[in-house]
Structures are given as C-alpha cells and as structure tokens.
Design a protein around this motif. Structure first.
Motif, PDB file in Angstrom:
ATOM      1  N   SER A  15      -0.238   5.791  -7.467  1.00 17.40           N
ATOM      2  CA  SER A  15      -1.495   5.173  -7.042  1.00 17.40           C
ATOM      3  C   SER A  15      -2.121   4.360  -8.166  1.00 17.40           C
ATOM      4  O   SER A  15      -3.005   3.541  -7.932  1.00 17.40           O
ATOM      5  N   GLU A  51       0.852  -1.188   0.000  1.00 19.36           N
ATOM      6  CA  GLU A  51       0.000   0.000   0.000  1.00 19.36           C
ATOM      7  C   GLU A  51       0.890   1.241   0.000  1.00 19.36           C
ATOM      8  O   GLU A  51       2.024   1.209   0.475  1.00 19.36           O
ATOM      9  N   SER A  61      -4.586  -0.043  -5.241  1.00 20.12           N
ATOM     10  CA  SER A  61      -5.414  -0.597  -4.170  1.00 20.12           C
ATOM     11  C   SER A  61      -6.059  -1.924  -4.550  1.00 20.12           C
ATOM     12  O   SER A  61      -6.418  -2.715  -3.683  1.00 20.12           O
TER      13      SER A  61
END
Length: 412
Positions: free
Chosen positions: A120, A21, A203
């Motif tokens: 991300s 993460e 994610s």
C-alpha cells in the motif's frame, strides 16, 4: 554464479506506465498484506547488491517484519546483477527480482517495479548505498502519520552532500531554481525535487498514467499524482563505495525536458490538449525540430554551393537529406523519446528512419500540390500559399509519423 531456479523472475509489465489499485482483502481473512514495497533499480551493481539487500532486510525486519518486500529491477546488466540478486532470494524471502531486457531508464524501471508491487506504500532507493538506509524508517513513519508523500531531502535540516565538487553543487541548485521558474506549482512543494529517495501512498498515484523523462521520477509523482500532504526528512548524500557514478550531463538535459513536458501537460495547454484529444505538447516539439531542419537545410545548401561548388539539383537533394536526418534524430531523442526509449534496437531505429523519410517525401509532394492549387487555381498570393502549404504538410508529417513511424502499439 548459479541462480536460484526455484524462484522465478517477476514478469515485466508492458503498455502504459500506470499503477493499479490494490484489491480489497477478502472478508474474514487475516491481514497479512504487504505494507511497504521498496523498489531498488539497478544497472551494473553486482558489487553492491548483496550488501544493499542485507542492510535493508535487517533494517525492515526490525521495524515491519513480514510486512515489506524488496523488488530489485535490473536493466539487464552486463555484469548480471539480476542473477546475483536472484540467488539471494532463498536467504531473503522478502526479495523479488525483475530483469528488463526491452526497456531502459531508471524512472521507468521504478514504475515497472511498482506495477509488480503488492504494498500500500511504494518506495524507491538507490542500489549503490548513496542513500542512507536508516532514513527509510523516518520516511515510513511520516507516511504512517498521514503524509501522502515522504521525501528524503539534501536541502533541509540534517541534509547535505558529503564531498560534491563546486560545479556539481552549482548544477544541482541551478536545476532547482530553474524548476521553480518553469514549474513553481510542483517544485515549490519540496526542497529537493531531484531526490530519488522517497515513499508515496499507492492511492496517491493509482490509476494515473506516468510519463517520466530520464531519472527524476519524483517530478511525475508530484505533478500528476493526487498528493496532498508532503513530508521531508533530511539525509546526507554519500559517495559510492563500489562501482562507478552514473551522473551525466544527459540527466540535466532530461530534467529540463521533463519540466517543460509537465508544464505543457498540467497547464492551460494540457487542458486544451485533453479537450481536443490532440497531443499539442508533442506537436510543438515536432514543430521546433522542423524549424531547426530549415536552418540545417539552408546551411548545408549554402556550403555545398559556395564551398564545394556542387550543382543546384545535387545541392538541393543533399541538403534536404541532411535536414531529414537532423529532424529524425531530434524527433527520436526528444519529440517521441518516451516511445523510442522502449525501441532501442538498431533495426527498430532504422525502420523508424525509413518510415520517417517516406512520410517526409510524401509531405513534400503534398506541399507542392497544395501550393500549385492555391496559387494557380485559386490565385492566392504565392507566399501566403506557401505558408498554408507548409502548415498543412507539417500537420501531415506529424500525424502520420505519430501513427506510423513512432507507433505506441509497437512497443513490446
């Protein structure tokens, strides 16, 4: 060519192929974080790499300037592609370079690049310009609109292949149909499961241990990731302008192997495996290899006895030896391929072979002891005793080889 000594190469992660993460941004700081991390896996691409980096940088500078990074992951190319890429980092500050010397394979290269990434959104594109760069912006737009995974597809509107032969088109479509039969829940979600051009939210795959086979990492992302919404963008697959094609029959074999592995790990067998903490899928493959060794042993034994006319003892020893070699090779390239691919040196393979042979010899002794105990002491039927002895010896051979011959902890 001299390298840019002021910019060091990225450190190659070791251990499980798992994406972490992102740490949260500190409160009160400006949001200057990287949005897109695009990995470019390369091998012998010195004729393409400068052009690829230039085109991608210009394209992304116009769209998300300062919010992206390009990560070239080179598998220690003999043409020193990594060195040329490193020399470009002064001109292209968003470029980072990784040189892998202990591992090989496109899929693992992509994951190692993602492990070093700070974005991300994680993406992958070929380093040979067969993937049209302009499609990147459409993929990114789909992610920004809520998709967990955006795939560039040759099989939707706007997609296609430029000049593939009939055979290659047939193989591609055949592979897709085979995948739908073996793993419909995964391959039914995209039109081009063999695509190597896509973006995924970090994610969606963070914390998941990926275990790809061969070149098709998209299967792992869909099969093991937390992917809800999928978007597809059509693109035309272009022929290489420089360098040589790397498409081989092994890619299709790896693809089938990957499908079977995912099927075993994500279905009822996979749930049982996780419950009892036993590698059932690997054990099944080990069993198939052992079964093939029986036929190899009997065939060689027959030829030695009837064609070459060797004695019984020598024929038995030689045929058993050939069977051991057969079993080792298949286990090395199939049963334990995820480990052996990271231990490719000749001395490492020879060391595994010696350990495997010793374990198998111990298994033969164990089998003889068991059958004698069951038949002579407990007076069990000799054929039933033989089957029980084989079953116990097989489990012994598998478990000890797993812990000794193919040790995950030896992978550096």
């Amino acid at each position: 060519m001299k390298t840019n000594s002021s910019t060091s190469l990225l450190t190659v992660s070791t251990g499980p192929l798992k994406i972490s993460e992102l740490p949260p941004n500190p409160v009160g700081t400006d949001d200057d974080s990287i949005h897109l991390s695009l990995v470019i896996p390369t091998y012998k691409e010195r004729d393409n790499i400068k052009n690829v980096v230039s085109i991608l940088s210009q394209l992304l500078d116009e769209s998300i300037a300062g919010k992206y990074e390009l990560i070239v992951v080179d598998d220690d190319s003999p043409d020193r592609t990594w060195e040329i890429a490193q020399s470009l980092t002064t001109e292209y500050p968003q470029l980072r370079v990784m040189r892998r010397q202990q591992e090989r394979g496109l899929s693992s290269a992509v994951i190692r690049g993602w492990q070093a990434a700070t974005g991300s959104v994680l993406g992958v594109i070929d380093g040979d310009l067969q993937h049209p760069p302009e499609v990147l912006i459409q993929l990114l737009r789909n992610i920004e609109q809520g998709a967990d995974l955006a795939v560039a597809s040759r099989h939707v509107e706007g997609g296609g292949v430029s000049s593939w032969s009939v055979v290659r088109r047939f193989l591609s479509r055949g592979a897709q149909l085979l995948g739908l039969v073996i793993l419909p829940g995964v391959l039914g979600r995209v039109s081009d499961p063999m695509s190597g051009y896509f973006m995924v939210r970090r994610s969606a795959i963070a914390g998941v241990t990926l275990n790809p086979v061969g070149y098709k990492i998209l299967l792992e992302v869909i099969g093991r990731g937390k992917v809800d919404q999928v978007a597809e963008v059509g693109y035309v697959f272009c022929e290489r302008k420089e360098g040589e094609s790397k498409v081989t029959w092994k890619q299709y074999i790896d693809y089938i192997h990957h499908l079977v592995r995912l099927r075993l790990s994500t279905g009822k067998v996979g749930r049982l495996q996780r419950k009892v903490n036993f590698p059932i899928g690997r054990f099944v493959r080990f069993g198939f290899v052992g079964f093939s060794g029986v036929f190899v042993d009997l065939t060689v034994f027959h030829l030695l006895r009837t064609v070459i006319h060797l004695g019984l003892t020598r024929s038995t020893i030689l045929s058993a030896g050939v069977a051991i070699v057969n079993n080792f090779l298949w286990n090395d390239i199939w049963t334990f391929s995820d480990i052996s691919q990271r231990q490719r040196a000749s001395h490492q393979r020879f060391k595994r072979f010696l350990k495997f042979s010793a374990v198998c010899l111990a298994g033969v002794i164990l089998q003889a002891l068991i059958i004698n105990f069951l038949y002579n002491i407990l007076e069990i039927n000799q054929y039933l005793a033989k089957l029980i002895a084989i079953a116990v010896a097989t489990i012994w051979n598998f478990w000890v080889n797993l812990k000794l011959s193919w040790r995950v902890t030896d992978v550096k």
